[in-house]
Scaffold this motif. Sequence first.
Motif, PDB file in Angstrom:
ATOM      1  N   GLN A   1      19.317   4.616 -18.253  1.00  0.00           N
ATOM      2  CA  GLN A   1      17.917   4.557 -18.680  1.00  0.00           C
ATOM      3  C   GLN A   1      17.685   5.431 -19.909  1.00  0.00           C
ATOM      4  N   ARG A   2      18.595   6.349 -20.130  1.00  0.00           N
ATOM      5  CA  ARG A   2      18.467   7.228 -21.290  1.00  0.00           C
ATOM      6  C   ARG A   2      19.849   7.451 -21.899  1.00  0.00           C
ATOM      7  N   LEU A   3      19.959   7.281 -23.206  1.00  0.00           N
ATOM      8  CA  LEU A   3      21.211   7.507 -23.924  1.00  0.00           C
ATOM      9  C   LEU A   3      21.151   8.875 -24.577  1.00  0.00           C
ATOM     10  N   ASP A   4      22.199   9.670 -24.357  1.00  0.00           N
ATOM     11  CA  ASP A   4      22.228  11.016 -24.927  1.00  0.00           C
ATOM     12  C   ASP A   4      22.813  11.051 -26.336  1.00  0.00           C
ATOM     13  N   GLY A   5      23.750  10.154 -26.645  1.00  0.00           N
ATOM     14  CA  GLY A   5      24.333  10.204 -27.971  1.00  0.00           C
ATOM     15  C   GLY A   5      25.264   9.043 -28.241  1.00  0.00           C
ATOM     16  N   VAL A   6      25.582   8.862 -29.540  1.00  0.00           N
ATOM     17  CA  VAL A   6      26.547   7.859 -29.988  1.00  0.00           C
ATOM     18  C   VAL A   6      27.651   8.607 -30.719  1.00  0.00           C
ATOM     19  N   VAL A   7      28.884   8.445 -30.260  1.00  0.00           N
ATOM     20  CA  VAL A   7      30.037   9.133 -30.846  1.00  0.00           C
ATOM     21  C   VAL A   7      30.717   8.199 -31.839  1.00  0.00           C
ATOM     22  N   ILE A   8      30.865   8.671 -33.077  1.00  0.00           N
ATOM     23  CA  ILE A   8      31.568   7.911 -34.105  1.00  0.00           C
ATOM     24  C   ILE A   8      32.561   8.836 -34.810  1.00  0.00           C
ATOM     25  N   SER A   9      33.400   8.251 -35.621  1.00  0.00           N
ATOM     26  CA  SER A   9      34.367   9.047 -36.366  1.00  0.00           C
ATOM     27  C   SER A   9      33.691   9.768 -37.529  1.00  0.00           C
TER      28      SER A   9
END
Length: 401
Positions: free
Chosen positions: A5-13
Amino acid sequence: PVWAQRLDGVVISLNAGSPVRIGAQTLQEACARLQSGRPVILETDPEAATLPAGLGGGHYIVLGAPENLRWLEYWARSLQVDISEGALNGDGFVIKPCRDGNAELLVIASPVERGALYGAYELEERTTPRGLPRLDCAVAPAVRFRSWPIHAFTDEPFGVSGRWRLNVSMIFDYFWNATLAYPGFPELRGQERAAVVADAQQRLHAKLADAGQYGAMPAMMWNPFSFCLTPAGGGSAAEADEVRAALEKTYPGISAQPWGPQRSTRCNLCPSHPATRRFVEEGVRELARTFPELQVIVIYYSDQGGEITCGCERCASYPFIDRVTDYATLLMRTAHECNPKLRFLMRSHGLDSLIPTHQPEYQTDPSVGLREVKRRLGDALEAITIRVTSPSGRDFQSWLS
């Protein structure tokens, strides 16, 4: 089912390209719009075998391609997930939930970064105020090369290459008149039209840059014999005749002579004339050097002049299929001198009828001449494209399809 229900973050290079960054920002904005809070975008070491230690126990999306995020290689190997180009037909993607310590992950991986963007769009388009969906799937496109249809008679709008999953941004030469200067052929009026050529080049650079940020492959469908890209391209018939006369004065015999059932030779150059070869070489060099963003050239020898047909005595002893392959080889070799990464396709339109018309030995099957062209050119030519349309009189949307 809802994954979070809640996204904390998006990990990218840390060195992610624009397609991945656009995908991360798209997910960030969707979650901020549909849920409480705005997830952060975390940049990690591209060569690291583990994710950042500070993820904690939240929900995170990992987005990217192994070329720029090595962790995805270890992840795919450990879970036996195939994210190869072959399995995903070039730029498909995998979306899969998993865990990393206390963190819940939803991994979006593709062989290339534009595929990761397509996966981000897929997830974003399915996200609702209820939350992010729990997707566990592999998506491979049915068609490997996809572009805006030629029969729209215009270029695709800006900003759609990613969202519409168009991985080829196809430029059709006859929409881009006066784009090259051809300084070695002053008869084409490059000096007096320098401002027009510069404006066309600037507009085309902008189009290629827009497509490039989504990872789309810029491609030019180009008749190298045509005057479309020359400074005289798109002019009136009277002007075309003036240019033709000026070329003929400098290079006697360069104009194609009437041949058999051909309706007109006004726009054709004699394929046996040495100046014609120089015209093609100059155009190829200028195209490749002016637009290093180009990744694909689609060669065709019909429409807009340049059917490589001519009724002169020299061409009578120059087999038509030899002309097709000789000039394709010349174009590809010259282009690779300027940009070794260029790829080549060939449009069959015109060749499927002209080859057997000129050479009866290829009349046994409509495609036998095309097969011989592909055999002679080998792997340098990746494919011959076939135009498929509905019969005239049918609805226009089916024609586009």
